[in-house]
Design a protein around this motif. Structure first.
Motif, PDB file in Angstrom:
ATOM      1  N   ARG A 110      11.836   8.261 -23.521  1.00 16.81           N
ATOM      2  CA  ARG A 110      11.894   9.018 -24.510  1.00 16.81           C
ATOM      3  C   ARG A 110      10.787  10.027 -24.707  1.00 16.81           C
ATOM      4  O   ARG A 110       9.315   9.816 -24.735  1.00 16.81           O
ATOM      5  CB  ARG A 110      12.297   8.218 -25.932  1.00 16.81           C
ATOM      6  CG  ARG A 110      11.536   7.434 -26.159  1.00 16.81           C
ATOM      7  CD  ARG A 110      11.404   6.718 -27.619  1.00 16.81           C
ATOM      8  NE  ARG A 110      10.966   7.786 -28.677  1.00 16.81           N
ATOM      9  CZ  ARG A 110      10.303   7.345 -29.645  1.00 16.81           C
ATOM     10  NH1 ARG A 110      10.296   6.265 -29.942  1.00 16.81           N
ATOM     11  NH2 ARG A 110       9.846   8.364 -30.490  1.00 16.81           N
ATOM     12  N   ASP A 149      19.585  10.669 -25.892  1.00 20.92           N
ATOM     13  CA  ASP A 149      19.152  11.354 -27.242  1.00 20.92           C
ATOM     14  C   ASP A 149      19.628  12.939 -27.153  1.00 20.92           C
ATOM     15  O   ASP A 149      19.148  13.464 -27.914  1.00 20.92           O
ATOM     16  CB  ASP A 149      17.693  11.204 -27.556  1.00 20.92           C
ATOM     17  CG  ASP A 149      16.945  12.080 -26.697  1.00 20.92           C
ATOM     18  OD1 ASP A 149      17.148  12.546 -25.612  1.00 20.92           O
ATOM     19  OD2 ASP A 149      15.657  12.317 -27.146  1.00 20.92           O
ATOM     20  N   SER A 177      26.013   3.021 -31.250  1.00 18.77           N
ATOM     21  CA  SER A 177      25.640   1.695 -30.859  1.00 18.77           C
ATOM     22  C   SER A 177      24.705   1.810 -29.678  1.00 18.77           C
ATOM     23  O   SER A 177      24.955   2.672 -28.687  1.00 18.77           O
ATOM     24  CB  SER A 177      26.821   1.006 -30.371  1.00 18.77           C
ATOM     25  OG  SER A 177      26.434   0.237 -29.635  1.00 18.77           O
ATOM     26  N   SER A 178      23.569   1.191 -29.868  1.00 21.14           N
ATOM     27  CA  SER A 178      22.693   1.295 -28.795  1.00 21.14           C
ATOM     28  C   SER A 178      23.230   0.898 -27.505  1.00 21.14           C
ATOM     29  O   SER A 178      22.844   1.436 -26.454  1.00 21.14           O
ATOM     30  CB  SER A 178      21.336   0.549 -29.113  1.00 21.14           C
ATOM     31  OG  SER A 178      21.591  -1.012 -29.589  1.00 21.14           O
ATOM     32  N   ILE A 235      10.792  -1.312 -31.431  1.00 22.36           N
ATOM     33  CA  ILE A 235      11.261  -1.943 -32.409  1.00 22.36           C
ATOM     34  C   ILE A 235      11.764  -0.578 -33.203  1.00 22.36           C
ATOM     35  O   ILE A 235      13.067  -0.600 -33.806  1.00 22.36           O
ATOM     36  CB  ILE A 235      10.159  -2.456 -33.425  1.00 22.36           C
ATOM     37  CG1 ILE A 235       9.842  -3.635 -32.934  1.00 22.36           C
ATOM     38  CG2 ILE A 235      11.059  -2.861 -34.812  1.00 22.36           C
ATOM     39  CD1 ILE A 235      10.489  -4.848 -32.452  1.00 22.36           C
ATOM     40  N   LEU A 236      10.807   0.506 -33.412  1.00 22.33           N
ATOM     41  CA  LEU A 236      11.330   1.661 -33.897  1.00 22.33           C
ATOM     42  C   LEU A 236      11.892   2.517 -32.702  1.00 22.33           C
ATOM     43  O   LEU A 236      11.168   3.670 -32.232  1.00 22.33           O
ATOM     44  CB  LEU A 236      10.346   2.353 -34.784  1.00 22.33           C
ATOM     45  CG  LEU A 236       9.736   1.788 -36.047  1.00 22.33           C
ATOM     46  CD1 LEU A 236       8.539   2.337 -36.905  1.00 22.33           C
ATOM     47  CD2 LEU A 236      11.000   1.490 -37.006  1.00 22.33           C
ATOM     48  N   GLY A 237      12.920   2.280 -32.326  1.00 19.76           N
ATOM     49  CA  GLY A 237      13.323   3.257 -31.194  1.00 19.76           C
ATOM     50  C   GLY A 237      14.606   2.338 -30.580  1.00 19.76           C
ATOM     51  O   GLY A 237      14.851   1.152 -30.826  1.00 19.76           O
ATOM     52  N   PRO A 238      15.267   3.009 -29.687  1.00 21.66           N
ATOM     53  CA  PRO A 238      14.986   4.505 -29.011  1.00 21.66           C
ATOM     54  C   PRO A 238      15.566   5.346 -30.085  1.00 21.66           C
ATOM     55  O   PRO A 238      16.424   5.297 -30.902  1.00 21.66           O
ATOM     56  CB  PRO A 238      15.724   4.346 -27.864  1.00 21.66           C
ATOM     57  CG  PRO A 238      16.923   3.712 -28.156  1.00 21.66           C
ATOM     58  CD  PRO A 238      16.467   2.438 -28.798  1.00 21.66           C
ATOM     59  N   ILE A 239      15.138   6.687 -29.712  1.00 16.93           N
ATOM     60  CA  ILE A 239      15.625   7.892 -30.588  1.00 16.93           C
ATOM     61  C   ILE A 239      16.918   7.911 -29.639  1.00 16.93           C
ATOM     62  O   ILE A 239      16.886   8.034 -28.345  1.00 16.93           O
ATOM     63  CB  ILE A 239      14.849   9.171 -30.301  1.00 16.93           C
ATOM     64  CG1 ILE A 239      13.528   8.779 -31.307  1.00 16.93           C
ATOM     65  CG2 ILE A 239      15.594  10.325 -31.048  1.00 16.93           C
ATOM     66  CD1 ILE A 239      12.759  10.049 -31.536  1.00 16.93           C
ATOM     67  N   MET A 240      18.014   7.829 -30.257  1.00 16.05           N
ATOM     68  CA  MET A 240      19.230   7.980 -29.498  1.00 16.05           C
ATOM     69  C   MET A 240      20.430   8.666 -30.432  1.00 16.05           C
ATOM     70  O   MET A 240      20.434   8.917 -31.418  1.00 16.05           O
ATOM     71  CB  MET A 240      19.671   6.568 -29.376  1.00 16.05           C
ATOM     72  CG  MET A 240      19.830   5.637 -30.485  1.00 16.05           C
ATOM     73  SD  MET A 240      20.645   4.099 -30.306  1.00 16.05           S
ATOM     74  CE  MET A 240      22.454   4.442 -30.741  1.00 16.05           C
ATOM     75  N   ILE A 241      21.645   8.888 -29.462  1.00 19.26           N
ATOM     76  CA  ILE A 241      22.637   9.355 -30.239  1.00 19.26           C
ATOM     77  C   ILE A 241      23.664   8.261 -30.548  1.00 19.26           C
ATOM     78  O   ILE A 241      23.644   7.213 -29.576  1.00 19.26           O
ATOM     79  CB  ILE A 241      23.568  10.323 -29.231  1.00 19.26           C
ATOM     80  CG1 ILE A 241      22.829  11.624 -28.781  1.00 19.26           C
ATOM     81  CG2 ILE A 241      25.053  10.862 -29.629  1.00 19.26           C
ATOM     82  CD1 ILE A 241      22.302  12.500 -29.994  1.00 19.26           C
ATOM     83  N   GLY A 242      24.294   8.063 -31.670  1.00 21.56           N
ATOM     84  CA  GLY A 242      24.983   6.861 -32.235  1.00 21.56           C
ATOM     85  C   GLY A 242      26.164   6.794 -31.686  1.00 21.56           C
ATOM     86  O   GLY A 242      26.552   7.640 -30.918  1.00 21.56           O
ATOM     87  N   VAL A 289       5.720  -1.161 -31.018  1.00 22.46           N
ATOM     88  CA  VAL A 289       6.406  -0.751 -32.233  1.00 22.46           C
ATOM     89  C   VAL A 289       7.496   0.229 -31.681  1.00 22.46           C
ATOM     90  O   VAL A 289       8.502   0.223 -32.529  1.00 22.46           O
ATOM     91  CB  VAL A 289       5.570  -0.003 -33.246  1.00 22.46           C
ATOM     92  CG1 VAL A 289       4.591  -0.872 -33.962  1.00 22.46           C
ATOM     93  CG2 VAL A 289       4.536   1.046 -32.659  1.00 22.46           C
ATOM     94  N   PHE A 290       7.210   0.955 -30.615  1.00 16.54           N
ATOM     95  CA  PHE A 290       8.449   1.923 -30.208  1.00 16.54           C
ATOM     96  C   PHE A 290       9.658   1.047 -29.444  1.00 16.54           C
ATOM     97  O   PHE A 290      10.695   1.660 -29.461  1.00 16.54           O
ATOM     98  CB  PHE A 290       7.951   2.821 -29.116  1.00 16.54           C
ATOM     99  CG  PHE A 290       7.025   3.617 -30.063  1.00 16.54           C
ATOM    100  CD1 PHE A 290       7.279   4.637 -30.727  1.00 16.54           C
ATOM    101  CD2 PHE A 290       5.375   3.618 -29.733  1.00 16.54           C
ATOM    102  CE1 PHE A 290       6.529   5.602 -31.309  1.00 16.54           C
ATOM    103  CE2 PHE A 290       4.623   4.471 -30.423  1.00 16.54           C
ATOM    104  CZ  PHE A 290       5.095   5.523 -31.231  1.00 16.54           C
TER     105      PHE A 290
END
Lengths: 289, 222
Positions: B222, B74, B18-19, B9-16, B6-7
């Protein structure tokens, strides 16, 4: 492991479990973490989501390119005047979706859910549900596993990438994930959850990805705002026991085929749709030279 | 069918925003800095394809500079990384180039040192914050740095692969993949492992005969 909604439905029925139960069990095995470690890992994501969904409500947040910003605050201020057409919940949800999208475009911290472009929908949907249904953080964390599980099914059987499937694959998937989770958190059945997810995808099937200048800004933030509203009304319809004629797995397959049928110009290339309008081109020239 | 967490899909925790253009760029530069090593006074970024065309709007420049300063994808300091580089007296330049038939989001990072030769790395950001390193100082490679990775250069001779393999097996490491290439009698080995590489193994490998360069990188999680 599972690949389809059908399999989850069957296990839930047999073992009398919720979607989040099944996903949490799967993750414990997959990642080799204890239940508590897993919950704490998801709590980190929830905290980032809470922050991104509220940061731009009170202060104007501008994008790095200078193209967009400040709309979250505008909607929040408008809502506070108490004269909205669609009510506090909807306006508040839109403002929160804009907030994460604006934080993202300003190089702030977000959780890709399932992508950075669609990152505004889940945080807003979850915070809106928390307020409306009086939920605890632990309820929301369980719900995030449900959302993640629904996202996995889409990623496995279709795509969550705008370059591959258009906006329906990003904002549509996020709305489907949120809708399913809200239904579970509101006490709906597993069937209701998948009906809600089906509605969310069905409602925006075919939505193109046409970002101006190729940037994750416009119309992305708008579609995050309409995406969270899509999630909320899809959840309501499912809780009202409206049923999706086409099962979720088939809806996902249809979304994938529609995505494949979209011309490349409408899949994140900034060559079609709003990006190709005279204004879109002018903005692009100004920002990127 | 790939097995997701699931991480993923719900992730990464990031600075925007764009991934691929931001989070992946930061990760690529961060890994490159680990491989090249500290002490550089300048980094030249040669941007290719979509990176070249849209880097300003996506903050790719700030993400890359954040990465070479050691920031993770992040880290909120990425936003002001250009200023941070200036404070640290690290010279930065960006150039739009054509690197040929590579992924559209590709960059060549050239690290410049006063006391040794330039070190360069070419890598691509392939989506969702994932990366692949494709060239190190002219050696074609292919690794994603999402597993602990050993990067080794040595004078080509018989037996090195088996010696490295035996050190890892003695210290209870499982090798996930190993690739060896050779140019002008210098061999390059890239070895991915299932668990974090320990100092003891590194030390033992370093002490083998004919080792010219050794570097281990542990993945950014992360």
């Amino acid at each position: 492991m599972f690949n389809k909604a059908e399999e989850i439905l069957e296990v839930c029925k047999l073992e009398n479990k919720s979607i989040s139960d099944i996903i949490i069990e799967k993750e414990i095995e997959h990642l080799g973490l204890t239940r508590q470690q897993l919950i704490e890992k998801m709590r980190e994501s929830l905290e980032v989501m809470k922050h991104s969904a509220t940061e731009a409500l009170e202060k104007e947040v501008k994008s790095v390119s200078g193209l967009t910003g400040g709309n979250s605050k505008k909607i929040e201020d408008y809502k506070k005047k108490g004269k909205t057409l669609s009510g506090d919940l909807i306006n508040s949800a839109m403002a929160k979706a804009f907030s994460t999208s604006e934080v993202n475009a300003s190089m702030g911290k977000i959780v890709a859910a399932p992508t950075a472009g669609a990152s505004g929908i889940l945080p807003s949907a979850f915070l809106s549900a928390k307020e409306k249904l009086n939920l605890s953080d632990d309820d929301l964390i369980k719900g995030l596993f449900t959302a993640g599980g629904v996202g996995e099914i889409i990623a496995k059987n279709a795509t969550i990438s705008g370059a591959e499937g258009g906006c329906q694959a990003e904002c549509g998937s996020a709305a489907a994930m949120a809708a399913a989770a809200i239904v579970e958190m509101a006490g709906g059945s597993v069937e209701d959850s998948f009906n809600a997810a089906s509605f969310a995808l069905t409602n925006i099937m075919g939505l193109v990805c046409d970002p101006i200048a190729g940037l994750v800004e416009y119309p992305c933030a708008l579609r995050n705002a309409s995406g969270v509203v899509n999630a909320l009304i899809s959840a309501d319809m499912a809780l009202a026991k409206v049923e999706s004629l086409v099962p979720f797995d088939e809806v996902v397959e249809a979304m994938y085929k529609v995505g494949k049928a979209l011309p490349e110009s409408l899949r994140e290339t900034a060559l079609g749709g709003l990006a190709a309008t005279p204004t879109g081109k002018r903005c692009s020239k100004k920002i990127l030279g | 069918m790939k097995d997701y967490s699931v991480f993923d899909i719900l992730g990464p925790i990031m600075i925007g925003p764009s991934s691929s253009h931001t989070a992946g760029a930061a990760r690529l530069a961060r890994i490159s800095k680990e491989i090249a090593g500290d002490g550089f006074y300048k980094v030249a970024f040669m941007l290719h394809g979509s990176f070249a065309k849209t880097y300003k709007g996506h903050g790719t420049d700030k993400a890359l500079v954040g990465g070479i300063l050691g920031m993770d994808p992040d880290d909120e300091n990425i936003k002001t990384s250009l200023e941070k580089a200036e404070e640290k007296n690290i010279d930065i330049s960006f150039e739009e180039v054509d690197l040929g038939y590579v992924h559209p989001n590709t960059v060549k990072l050239i690290f410049k040192y006063r006391d040794k030769e330039d070190f360069y790395i070419i890598g691509s950001s392939i989506g969702g914050g994932n990366i692949v390193i494709v060239n190190i100082n002219g050696n074609d490679v292919n690794f994603t740095a999402d597993k602990p990775t050993l990067f080794l250069k040595y004078k080509d001779r018989k037996g090195v692969i088996s010696e490295v393999g035996s050190i890892f097996s003695t210290n209870d490491f499982n090798i996930a993949s190993m690739k060896v290439t050779r140019e002008k009698r210098i061999a390059t080995m890239i070895c991915e492992l299932d668990s974090t590489i320990d100092d003891k193994s590194i030390e033992s490998i370093k002490n083998l005969k004919d080792i010219l360069y050794i570097k281990s990188i542990n993945p950014i999680v992360r």
